[in-house]
Design an enzyme around this catalytic site. Structure first.
Site, PDB file in Angstrom:
ATOM      1  N   GLU A 257      15.893 -13.054 -82.164  1.00  0.00           N
ATOM      2  CA  GLU A 257      14.898 -13.683 -81.299  1.00  0.00           C
ATOM      3  C   GLU A 257      14.289 -14.913 -81.976  1.00  0.00           C
ATOM      4  O   GLU A 257      13.899 -15.872 -81.309  1.00  0.00           O
ATOM      5  CB  GLU A 257      13.785 -12.686 -80.944  1.00  0.00           C
ATOM      6  CG  GLU A 257      14.169 -11.621 -79.922  1.00  0.00           C
ATOM      7  CD  GLU A 257      14.881 -10.396 -80.496  1.00  0.00           C
ATOM      8  OE1 GLU A 257      15.019 -10.319 -81.735  1.00  0.00           O
ATOM      9  OE2 GLU A 257      15.312  -9.531 -79.708  1.00  0.00           O
TER      10      GLU A 257
ATOM     11  N   TRP B 108       8.216   1.431 -77.048  1.00  0.00           N
ATOM     12  CA  TRP B 108       9.556   0.851 -76.952  1.00  0.00           C
ATOM     13  C   TRP B 108      10.412   1.855 -76.218  1.00  0.00           C
ATOM     14  O   TRP B 108      10.485   3.008 -76.578  1.00  0.00           O
ATOM     15  CB  TRP B 108      10.139   0.478 -78.316  1.00  0.00           C
ATOM     16  CG  TRP B 108       9.954   1.455 -79.434  1.00  0.00           C
ATOM     17  CD1 TRP B 108      10.102   2.811 -79.384  1.00  0.00           C
ATOM     18  CD2 TRP B 108       9.590   1.145 -80.780  1.00  0.00           C
ATOM     19  NE1 TRP B 108       9.867   3.354 -80.605  1.00  0.00           N
ATOM     20  CE2 TRP B 108       9.559   2.353 -81.483  1.00  0.00           C
ATOM     21  CE3 TRP B 108       9.319  -0.063 -81.462  1.00  0.00           C
ATOM     22  CZ2 TRP B 108       9.243   2.413 -82.839  1.00  0.00           C
ATOM     23  CZ3 TRP B 108       9.016   0.001 -82.800  1.00  0.00           C
ATOM     24  CH2 TRP B 108       8.974   1.235 -83.478  1.00  0.00           C
TER      25      TRP B 108
ATOM     26  N   ASN C  41      14.405  -7.224 -85.391  1.00  0.00           N
ATOM     27  CA  ASN C  41      14.292  -7.268 -83.927  1.00  0.00           C
ATOM     28  C   ASN C  41      12.862  -7.610 -83.548  1.00  0.00           C
ATOM     29  O   ASN C  41      11.908  -7.187 -84.208  1.00  0.00           O
ATOM     30  CB  ASN C  41      14.691  -5.943 -83.292  1.00  0.00           C
ATOM     31  CG  ASN C  41      14.808  -6.095 -81.777  1.00  0.00           C
ATOM     32  OD1 ASN C  41      15.725  -6.767 -81.289  1.00  0.00           O
ATOM     33  ND2 ASN C  41      13.875  -5.513 -81.042  1.00  0.00           N
TER      34      ASN C  41
ATOM     35  N   TYR D   4       6.647  -5.069 -76.310  1.00  0.00           N
ATOM     36  CA  TYR D   4       6.399  -3.714 -75.831  1.00  0.00           C
ATOM     37  C   TYR D   4       4.889  -3.523 -75.739  1.00  0.00           C
ATOM     38  O   TYR D   4       4.145  -3.975 -76.598  1.00  0.00           O
ATOM     39  CB  TYR D   4       6.970  -2.653 -76.782  1.00  0.00           C
ATOM     40  CG  TYR D   4       8.344  -2.956 -77.347  1.00  0.00           C
ATOM     41  CD1 TYR D   4       9.428  -3.180 -76.511  1.00  0.00           C
ATOM     42  CD2 TYR D   4       8.555  -3.010 -78.731  1.00  0.00           C
ATOM     43  CE1 TYR D   4      10.693  -3.458 -77.034  1.00  0.00           C
ATOM     44  CE2 TYR D   4       9.811  -3.283 -79.268  1.00  0.00           C
ATOM     45  CZ  TYR D   4      10.871  -3.511 -78.417  1.00  0.00           C
ATOM     46  OH  TYR D   4      12.109  -3.790 -78.935  1.00  0.00           O
TER      47      TYR D   4
ATOM     48  N   ASP E  85       1.974  -0.289 -64.013  1.00  0.00           N
ATOM     49  CA  ASP E  85       3.132  -1.009 -64.534  1.00  0.00           C
ATOM     50  C   ASP E  85       3.638  -2.106 -63.612  1.00  0.00           C
ATOM     51  O   ASP E  85       3.147  -2.260 -62.499  1.00  0.00           O
ATOM     52  CB  ASP E  85       4.248   0.006 -64.839  1.00  0.00           C
ATOM     53  CG  ASP E  85       4.865  -0.237 -66.195  1.00  0.00           C
ATOM     54  OD1 ASP E  85       5.182  -1.405 -66.498  1.00  0.00           O
ATOM     55  OD2 ASP E  85       5.022   0.727 -66.956  1.00  0.00           O
TER      56      ASP E  85
HETATM   57  C1  LIG Z   1       4.731  -8.210 -70.028  1.00  0.00           C
HETATM   58  C2  LIG Z   1       5.926  -7.403 -70.487  1.00  0.00           C
HETATM   59  C3  LIG Z   1       5.754  -6.098 -70.913  1.00  0.00           C
HETATM   60  C4  LIG Z   1       6.820  -5.330 -71.360  1.00  0.00           C
HETATM   61  N1  LIG Z   1       6.603  -4.053 -71.792  1.00  0.00           N
HETATM   62  C5  LIG Z   1       7.626  -3.330 -72.285  1.00  0.00           C
HETATM   63  C6  LIG Z   1       7.401  -2.030 -72.830  1.00  0.00           C
HETATM   64  O1  LIG Z   1       6.289  -1.529 -72.857  1.00  0.00           O
HETATM   65  N2  LIG Z   1       8.473  -1.342 -73.317  1.00  0.00           N
HETATM   66  C7  LIG Z   1       9.733  -1.863 -73.319  1.00  0.00           C
HETATM   67  O2  LIG Z   1      10.659  -1.211 -73.794  1.00  0.00           O
HETATM   68  N3  LIG Z   1       9.987  -3.093 -72.794  1.00  0.00           N
HETATM   69  C8  LIG Z   1       8.963  -3.830 -72.284  1.00  0.00           C
HETATM   70  N4  LIG Z   1       9.198  -5.084 -71.780  1.00  0.00           N
HETATM   71  C9  LIG Z   1      10.576  -5.582 -71.685  1.00  0.00           C
HETATM   72  C10 LIG Z   1      11.124  -6.049 -73.032  1.00  0.00           C
HETATM   73  O3  LIG Z   1      10.262  -6.973 -73.629  1.00  0.00           O
HETATM   74  C11 LIG Z   1      12.502  -6.685 -72.841  1.00  0.00           C
HETATM   75  O4  LIG Z   1      13.367  -5.702 -72.323  1.00  0.00           O
HETATM   76  C12 LIG Z   1      13.076  -7.264 -74.122  1.00  0.00           C
HETATM   77  O5  LIG Z   1      14.295  -7.916 -73.829  1.00  0.00           O
HETATM   78  C13 LIG Z   1      13.299  -6.203 -75.167  1.00  0.00           C
HETATM   79  O6  LIG Z   1      13.815  -6.794 -76.325  1.00  0.00           O
HETATM   80  P1  LIG Z   1      14.738  -5.958 -77.329  1.00  0.00           P
HETATM   81  O7  LIG Z   1      16.073  -5.788 -76.644  1.00  0.00           O
HETATM   82  O8  LIG Z   1      14.812  -6.806 -78.538  1.00  0.00           O
HETATM   83  O9  LIG Z   1      14.081  -4.655 -77.566  1.00  0.00           O
HETATM   84  C14 LIG Z   1       8.119  -5.875 -71.338  1.00  0.00           C
HETATM   85  C15 LIG Z   1       8.303  -7.191 -70.905  1.00  0.00           C
HETATM   86  C16 LIG Z   1       7.235  -7.955 -70.475  1.00  0.00           C
HETATM   87  C17 LIG Z   1       7.461  -9.367 -70.030  1.00  0.00           C
HETATM   88 MN   LIG Z   2      16.425  -7.735 -79.528  1.00  0.00          MN
END
Ligand SMILES: Cc1cc2nc3c(=O)[nH]c(=O)nc-3n(C[C@H](O)[C@H](O)[C@H](O)COP(=O)(O)O)c2cc1C
Ligand SMILES: [Mn+2]
Length: 480
Positions: free
Chosen positions: A232, A186, A168, A172, A281
């Site tokens: 991804e 996360w 994955n 985050y 945030d």
């Molecule tokens: C600038 C930015 C910061 C982010 N920070 C976080 C974070 O701190 N924690 C989190 O869980 N998701 C964060 N996200 C959202 C995740 O990147 C997004 O939900 C992503 O689809 C998660 O992928 P996953 O499903 O593979 O975990 C952020 C997104 C952006 C664009």
């Molecule tokens: Mn994912």
């Protein structure tokens, strides 16, 4: 042609007049935020700070912060074209003639770009530091005055499912606790958190690699709401039309993009938590401090002369809004695979993506709008959506003046709201219970007799085409 690396993307931004290099000294503590925030709010360019106080590494920010830059990042003239390509791939027409077959070739060729390609060495390991690796070497910015510390904000966190082995990659944020540890933010619904949950149940460490500055398609892909276990790397390969090349990390059993600027290798221990936050945030508020796992550094590998990419989030509109808008477009054909009646969708930037969804549908049966609401509340990260407005197919969901007009004129609040409950985003501070909230849907479609509407629904006012054409012919002469 896929970007070789982040530096090639920076060069492309520069060539397109989309980048400003800033050589005057700037402080990574708050000052970069103030400049980046002002720039993004006035539609300014990407910024490359080459003289960051206390650091030799340049800092890149706002590289994705406009529609044009998002198009440059994904090497397209129009993000909707990517959506169309994904659609073609998902619904290939059965070829009936030789010509049809020939037309399929470019579409099918793109499938070859999906799987990553393993290579033995790569620029991201030109410089390797293990025992003496220190996070102090990175120009990590402090974003807002009330933040709990400096934060790495544009990182790709790579982990493997401890049992299934699937990779994955998620973006985050990471709070710098000291020179060797980071807070691993996360959220509980995300891919990395699920891997850690499984590792903890097994009483094992979870290895992680934090990548900074792969190519732009990879950066975007780490933000995309892919279903769990959809890679991804695959999405990045598709977008850049070239497989992502990966190298094996030095101290952990993970593979990362060979063209990355910086890679932080390490692990997260089971059972360990530390207070993370507060953090200014993307809601426009500080998210409260909470207990999160801790990343322990084992190595930093970089290319020669790396560039450090970062972003700031805060009250919208900011850079993340443009990443989100790309997702709104790219994922529309995927939503339509489950909900073919969906015509268009708008996740307004001010709604920080999970607060509002405005959707137009081809209504076919009584209660159809409510079916769409519940389907969206059940679809991946759309589950976080608090308010959904459903409109008829001809409505322009992106025109908020039109949306408010239609919402007001098409609804009787006693009849047309759907109240539900479900998961809400971890950052939703208004929820009565953390991560669990109410949902409200508005059925702003035209009501039908078989939905119990027994009055006559009036027609919308539209001028006849003949009169429009007649006036068009002499409009310019009027000088209005
Ligand atoms: C600038 C930015 C910061 C982010 N920070 C976080 C974070 O701190 N924690 C989190 O869980 N998701 C964060 N996200 C959202 C995740 O990147 C997004 O939900 C992503 O689809 C998660 O992928 P996953 O499903 O593979 O975990 C952020 C997104 C952006 C664009
Ligand atoms: Mn994912």
């Amino acid at each position: 042609m896929a970007y070789r690396d982040l530096k090639e993307f920076i060069a492309r931004l520069k060539e397109a007049g989309e980048l400003k290099e800033i050589s005057r000294p700037v402080d990574p503590h708050l000052e970069i935020t103030e400049i980046a925030d002002r720039a993004v709010k006035r539609g300014g360019p990407a910024l490359l700070f080459t003289n960051v106080t206390g650091h030799s590494m340049p800092v890149l920010i706002n590289a994705f912060a406009s529609r044009r830059r998002m198009e440059l990042a994904l090497e397209t003239d129009n993000i909707d074209a990517i959506a169309a390509e994904i659609d073609a791939l998902l619904t290939p027409e059965v070829p009936r003639s030789v010509l049809d077959k020939l037309k399929m070739i470019p579409v099918l060729a793109r499938l070859q770009d999906l799987a990553p390609r393993e290579v033995r060495s790569g620029p991201c390991q030109e410089i390797v530091r293990t025992g003496d690796a220190s996070l102090d070497d990175l120009p990590i910015i402090t974003c807002w005055p009330g933040d709990g510390g400096p934060y790495i904000t544009l990182a790709q966190v790579f982990t493997r499912h401890p049992e299934k082995g699937t990779l994955n990659i998620g973006m985050y944020r990471l709070q710098k606790f000291d020179s060797r540890t980071l807070g691993m933010h996360w959220q509980r619904h995300k891919g990395g958190a699920e891997h850690y949950r499984v590792a903890e149940q097994r009483g094992e460490r979870l290895e992680a690699a934090i990548v900074l500055g792969p190519d732009p398609a990879m950066i975007y892909a780490s933000t995309a709401p892919l279903p769990e276990e959809v890679s991804e790397l695959m999405l990045a390969g598709f977008l850049r039309r070239k497989p992502v090349e990966t190298v094996k990390c030095v101290t952990v059993d993970l593979r990362v993009p060979a063209n990355s600027q910086i890679v932080l290798e390490g692990y997260v221990e089971p059972g360990e938590r530390r207070l993370e936050g507060p953090f200014g945030d993307h809601t426009g508020f500080y998210s409260l401090a909470d207990m999160y796992p801790v990343f322990h550094l084992t190595a930093i590998t970089t290319c020669r002369d790396p560039v450090y990419p970062t972003t700031v989030v805060g009250r919208p509109p900011m850079e993340d809004g443009w990443l989100g808008k790309a997702t709104e477009r790219i994922f529309l054909p995927l939503i339509r695979k489950t909900l073919p009646e969906v015509v268009d969708i708008n996740l307004p930037v001010e709604g920080i993506f999970h607060n509002f969804a405005i959707v137009s549908i081809r209504k076919r049966y009584p209660g159809h709008a409510r079916k769409v609401m519940h389907a969206l509340w059940g679809l991946g990260q759309m589950m976080f959506t608090k308010y959904i407005i459903v409109l008829d197919e001809h409505a322009n969901v992106h025109d908020m003046q039109e949306v408010i007009w239609r919402l007001g004129t098409a609804t009787d609040p006693r009849r047309d709201i759907e109240i539900a409950s479900g998961p809400t985003d971890v950052l939703d501070h208004a929820a009565a219970i953390p991560d669990f909230s109410g949902k409200l849907g508005f059925d702003a479609t035209r009501k039908w007799p078989d939905e119990g509407y027994n009055r006559e629904w009036p027609e919308e006012i539209v001028m006849s085409p003949e009169i429009k054409a007649r006036v068009d012919a002499y409009w310019d002469d009027l000088g209005i």
